[in-house]
Structures are given as C-alpha cells and as structure tokens.
Design an enzyme around this catalytic site. Structure first.
Site, PDB file in Angstrom:
ATOM      1  N   GLY A 209      -0.544   3.853   1.941  1.00 37.41           N
ATOM      2  CA  GLY A 209      -0.762   3.357   3.295  1.00 37.41           C
ATOM      3  C   GLY A 209      -2.114   3.658   3.878  1.00 37.41           C
TER       4      GLY A 209
ATOM      5  CB  SER B 189      -0.924   0.003   1.221  1.00 41.92           C
ATOM      6  OG  SER B 189      -1.768   1.145   1.199  1.00 41.92           O
ATOM      7  N   GLY B 190       1.228   1.682  -1.199  1.00 45.60           N
ATOM      8  CA  GLY B 190       2.115   2.832  -1.326  1.00 45.60           C
ATOM      9  C   GLY B 190       1.700   3.983  -0.436  1.00 45.60           C
TER      10      GLY B 190
ATOM     11  CD  GLU C 298       1.847   1.895  -9.934  1.00 43.32           C
ATOM     12  OE1 GLU C 298       2.179   2.133 -11.118  1.00 43.32           O
ATOM     13  OE2 GLU C 298       0.836   2.383  -9.405  1.00 43.32           O
TER      14      GLU C 298
END
Length: 187
Positions: free
Chosen positions: A93, A90-91, A154
């Site tokens: 978050g 979860s980049g 990504e």
C-alpha cells in the site's frame, strides 16, 4: 524423512495458508468489487512487480468476459474519467507509482478500487473501495508465511481473481463459449 514427504508437507502448508487467507476475505466486499467492475465504463488496471503479472492476467479474463479493460502503461490505455474504475493492487500500500496513479484517477473522477494487505496504508486512504487480502507481502516479509517474500499475497490474488471472474461472468451473462470466442488466435 523422504523428500516426497517434505514436498507434500510444503504443498499442503502453502495451500492451507492460501485457503486461510482467502477465507478471511468477506463475500460481501468481493461482490461489491465485482459490481463496481461490471458497471464501469472503462476499467484500468495496475500493479507493480509480480502483482502486475497477476492483475494483467485478470485484465485478460475481464477482456474475455467482454468488459472494457486496459492495462495502465500499455499504449492502448485510454484516459479514465467519471464512471470508470481504476483497479490497483498494492500489497504493502505504499508504492509511489500506485499512489500517483490513484491521485490521477481521483482527479479525473474515476473510482479507485484497491486490493491490498494493508488497510491502514497510504493507498487505502486514497481508495474509494477496497478488498483487503490479509497475506504476507514484500513489505511485511517477517517469515510468517511458508512461501517466500510476497508470494502468499500474490498467490491469493491469483485465486481471488479467478473467483471474481466466475462471479463477474454471472453478473454480465458471459458464457464459456463467448469467453473462448474472445481468446486470441495469435498464439
């Protein structure tokens, strides 16, 4: 300037950026994450959007390594519990689904291993272990990256996962021949 020079500059800029992001991730945390994964009874993985594509590719490689892995949401995903790892990316978050799944994993006694760009996020608070990937995400799309939107995060995930596969292969003693033997023949 000729188009090929512009394209070369973009490729170099993108590759330099990904290299700089990955250089900021310490070897120690990567090794610790690999050890958690290698020692897990079951590994459940999850990500949203394009992050989901990256973590599903990693799940495939974990399977090729002979590790017990499943993708959350697939019908073959078993229940997680003690001695299991829930690996989520979860980049930003703050994805509601990731937060809910992390709470479920915690309640079941599983270890939450989080990959994120935001170490102060809600997901980080729920993590038992974390790898911080300091790259631009969709939530931090401030045009600090040459790549659009969350592509830097990504892209860094992809390369990080491939390095982790190499490290995990050494940890579990997986040979290239054994990995190839586990590759699907249903293509």
């Amino acid at each position: 300037m000729p188009p090929d020079v512009v394209n070369d500059d973009l490729f170099h800029a993108a590759l330099d950026e990904l290299g700089a992001v990955l250089a900021k991730i310490g070897e120690g945390p990567i090794d610790a994450a690999c050890r958690l994964i290698a020692d897990a009874s079951t590994i459940g993985v999850y990500g949203c959007g394009r992050e989901a594509l990256q973590i599903k590719g990693f799940a495939m490689r974990l399977y090729h390594l002979g590790l017990p892995v499943a993708v959350v949401g697939d019908m073959t995903m078993p229940a997680l519990g003690r001695d299991d790892v829930f690996l989520a990316t979860s980049g930003p978050g703050e994805a509601a689904t990731v937060l809910a799944l992390m709470r479920t994993a915690t309640a079941a006694g599983a270890t939450n291993l989080l990959l994120t760009a935001e170490p102060e996020s809600s997901a980080a608070e729920l993590a038992d272990a974390m790898l911080v990937i300091p790259a631009q995400t969709m939530a931090s799309d401030r045009r600090t990256s040459v790549l659009p939107m969350g592509s830097a995060y990504e892209g860094a995930l992809f390369v990080l996962f491939e390095v982790m596969v190499l490290k995990l292969g050494a940890l579990v003693g997986a040979t290239p021949e054994a990995m190839r033997a586990r590759h699907t023949n249903m293509e």
